[in-house]
Design an enzyme around this catalytic site. Sequence first.
Site, mmCIF file in Angstrom:
data_model
loop_
_atom_site.group_PDB
_atom_site.id
_atom_site.type_symbol
_atom_site.label_atom_id
_atom_site.label_comp_id
_atom_site.label_asym_id
_atom_site.label_seq_id
_atom_site.Cartn_x
_atom_site.Cartn_y
_atom_site.Cartn_z
ATOM 1 N N SER A 14 0.869 -1.189 0.000
ATOM 2 C CA SER A 14 0.000 0.000 0.000
ATOM 3 C C SER A 14 0.904 1.236 0.000
ATOM 4 O O SER A 14 2.024 1.192 0.517
ATOM 5 C CB SER A 14 -0.850 -0.007 1.275
ATOM 6 N N TYR A 21 -1.663 -1.036 10.329
ATOM 7 C CA TYR A 21 -1.803 -1.329 8.894
ATOM 8 C C TYR A 21 -0.542 -0.905 8.135
ATOM 9 O O TYR A 21 0.033 -1.675 7.367
ATOM 10 C CB TYR A 21 -3.031 -0.605 8.329
HETATM 11 N N1 LIG Z 1 -8.712 -0.814 -1.323
HETATM 12 C C1 LIG Z 1 -7.662 -0.028 -1.158
HETATM 13 O O1 LIG Z 1 -7.774 1.211 -1.214
HETATM 14 C C2 LIG Z 1 -6.304 -0.616 -0.918
HETATM 15 C C3 LIG Z 1 -5.215 0.280 -0.905
HETATM 16 C C4 LIG Z 1 -3.947 -0.234 -0.694
HETATM 17 C C5 LIG Z 1 -3.770 -1.585 -0.517
HETATM 18 N N2 LIG Z 1 -4.847 -2.423 -0.538
HETATM 19 C C6 LIG Z 1 -4.594 -3.848 -0.336
HETATM 20 O O2 LIG Z 1 -5.138 -4.569 -1.425
HETATM 21 C C7 LIG Z 1 -5.506 -5.877 -0.992
HETATM 22 C C8 LIG Z 1 -6.947 -6.158 -1.395
HETATM 23 O O3 LIG Z 1 -7.770 -5.207 -0.736
HETATM 24 P P1 LIG Z 1 -9.269 -4.894 -1.181
HETATM 25 O O4 LIG Z 1 -9.470 -3.442 -0.977
HETATM 26 O O5 LIG Z 1 -9.565 -5.510 -2.488
HETATM 27 O O6 LIG Z 1 -10.045 -5.633 0.008
HETATM 28 P P2 LIG Z 1 -11.358 -6.529 0.051
HETATM 29 O O7 LIG Z 1 -12.322 -6.119 -1.007
HETATM 30 O O8 LIG Z 1 -11.811 -6.524 1.464
HETATM 31 O O9 LIG Z 1 -10.796 -7.992 -0.309
HETATM 32 C C9 LIG Z 1 -9.984 -8.686 0.588
HETATM 33 C C10 LIG Z 1 -9.852 -10.119 0.109
HETATM 34 O O10 LIG Z 1 -8.960 -10.801 0.994
HETATM 35 C C11 LIG Z 1 -9.594 -11.979 1.482
HETATM 36 N N3 LIG Z 1 -9.116 -12.232 2.831
HETATM 37 C C12 LIG Z 1 -9.176 -11.420 3.911
HETATM 38 N N4 LIG Z 1 -8.655 -12.012 4.990
HETATM 39 C C13 LIG Z 1 -8.245 -13.238 4.587
HETATM 40 C C14 LIG Z 1 -7.634 -14.341 5.240
HETATM 41 N N5 LIG Z 1 -7.346 -14.309 6.546
HETATM 42 N N6 LIG Z 1 -7.340 -15.449 4.515
HETATM 43 C C15 LIG Z 1 -7.647 -15.506 3.190
HETATM 44 N N7 LIG Z 1 -8.213 -14.500 2.518
HETATM 45 C C16 LIG Z 1 -8.526 -13.383 3.209
HETATM 46 C C17 LIG Z 1 -11.107 -11.670 1.416
HETATM 47 O O11 LIG Z 1 -11.900 -12.840 1.288
HETATM 48 P P3 LIG Z 1 -12.492 -13.677 2.539
HETATM 49 O O12 LIG Z 1 -13.099 -12.682 3.469
HETATM 50 O O13 LIG Z 1 -13.489 -14.613 1.912
HETATM 51 O O14 LIG Z 1 -11.355 -14.425 3.121
HETATM 52 C C18 LIG Z 1 -11.167 -10.887 0.107
HETATM 53 O O15 LIG Z 1 -11.178 -11.778 -0.989
HETATM 54 C C19 LIG Z 1 -5.277 -5.904 0.521
HETATM 55 O O16 LIG Z 1 -4.022 -6.485 0.782
HETATM 56 C C20 LIG Z 1 -5.261 -4.431 0.882
HETATM 57 O O17 LIG Z 1 -4.537 -4.177 2.063
HETATM 58 C C21 LIG Z 1 -6.113 -1.966 -0.733
#
Ligand SMILES: NC(=O)c1ccc[n+]([C@@H]2O[C@H](COP(=O)([O-])OP(=O)(O)OC[C@H]3O[C@@H](n4cnc5c(N)ncnc54)[C@H](OP(=O)(O)O)[C@@H]3O)[C@@H](O)[C@H]2O)c1
Length: 257
Positions: free
Chosen positions: A139, A152
């Site tokens: 991130s 985080y």
């Molecule tokens: N959205 C943003 O603005 C942003 C910015 C910077 C970085 N990121 C990073 O991008 C990545 C994806 O984020 P997102 O925004 O797409 O989030 P999201 O929509 O909440 O998706 C998270 C995914 O991770 C899975 N997950 C969560 N905990 C898990 C666990 N313990 N074991 C296996 N799977 C798990 C969830 O599925 P289940 O709940 O079914 O397990 C879901 O498929 C993350 O690493 C996040 O930190 C996001």
Amino acid sequence: MQHVQTIWLTGATSGIGEALVTKFIAEGKRVALTARNAQKLSEMISQFNAEGKLMYVAADVRNEDALRGAYELVREKWGVPDLVMANAGTHINMPASQISIEACRQLFEINLYGAVNTLLVALPDMLERGSGHLVGVGSLSSYRGLPWAAAYGATKAGLNNFLQSLRFDVEPYGLTVTAVNPGFVKTQLTDLNPFPMPLIISSERAAEYIWDGLSRKKMEIHFPPLFSWACKAMRVLPYPLYHMLIRRITGSGNRRG
Ligand SMILES: NC(=O)c1ccc[n+]([C@@H]2O[C@H](COP(=O)([O-])OP(=O)(O)OC[C@H]3O[C@@H](n4cnc5c(N)ncnc54)[C@H](OP(=O)(O)O)[C@@H]3O)[C@@H](O)[C@H]2O)c1
């Protein structure tokens, strides 16, 4: 992305991961999906209707044995993946009154150890084969400390450092490593944020940036460009100046949460 035919992706059921699945399938790749929610994974397989191109194995990235089992099922079916992407992650906003050991542990276990678990189960096979692309999703918040993000930001900074070091160690074996550092992306994760998110983009746009960077085997994929370059510029500011600027921008100087 000619060097990749088979991908194992964690965090595949939502947000950036789900958008990546759509992109990878559209580009003709085979994708193995992992997340905890088996029902959602199974529904995705039916929805995509990509015969022979999709499989899923439900697992929690915190559980090393379960993750190893998931990886072994993927390998059994399709062989050692060409690209492994540790995307699963979560976020909890933590104002001072809400910082707890439990919440910090949860973030460290999913975002840092979960990602490390994912990459390391595949590493020995990739080293033996002499090829493979390891990808971790960090991130922009990993660059410097930010309000409400003590845990985080630390998980993502740790992951970035891990990936940078790993790259030195695996390159001599023919492997490559990429860190993906997104800015704000509209997903269920950011929908919980009670503050303005500058230059937020859709998960589909994020998937395009990631696809482009992976195709070019970039060391770091950071986006959206205007925002990520501004974050990079702020990295070189003297600490007191950075602190004052972020307090002003976020209004955190008078905020107790
Ligand atoms: N959205 C943003 O603005 C942003 C910015 C910077 C970085 N990121 C990073 O991008 C990545 C994806 O984020 P997102 O925004 O797409 O989030 P999201 O929509 O909440 O998706 C998270 C995914 O991770 C899975 N997950 C969560 N905990 C898990 C666990 N313990 N074991 C296996 N799977 C798990 C969830 O599925 P289940 O709940 O079914 O397990 C879901 O498929 C993350 O690493 C996040 O930190 C996001």
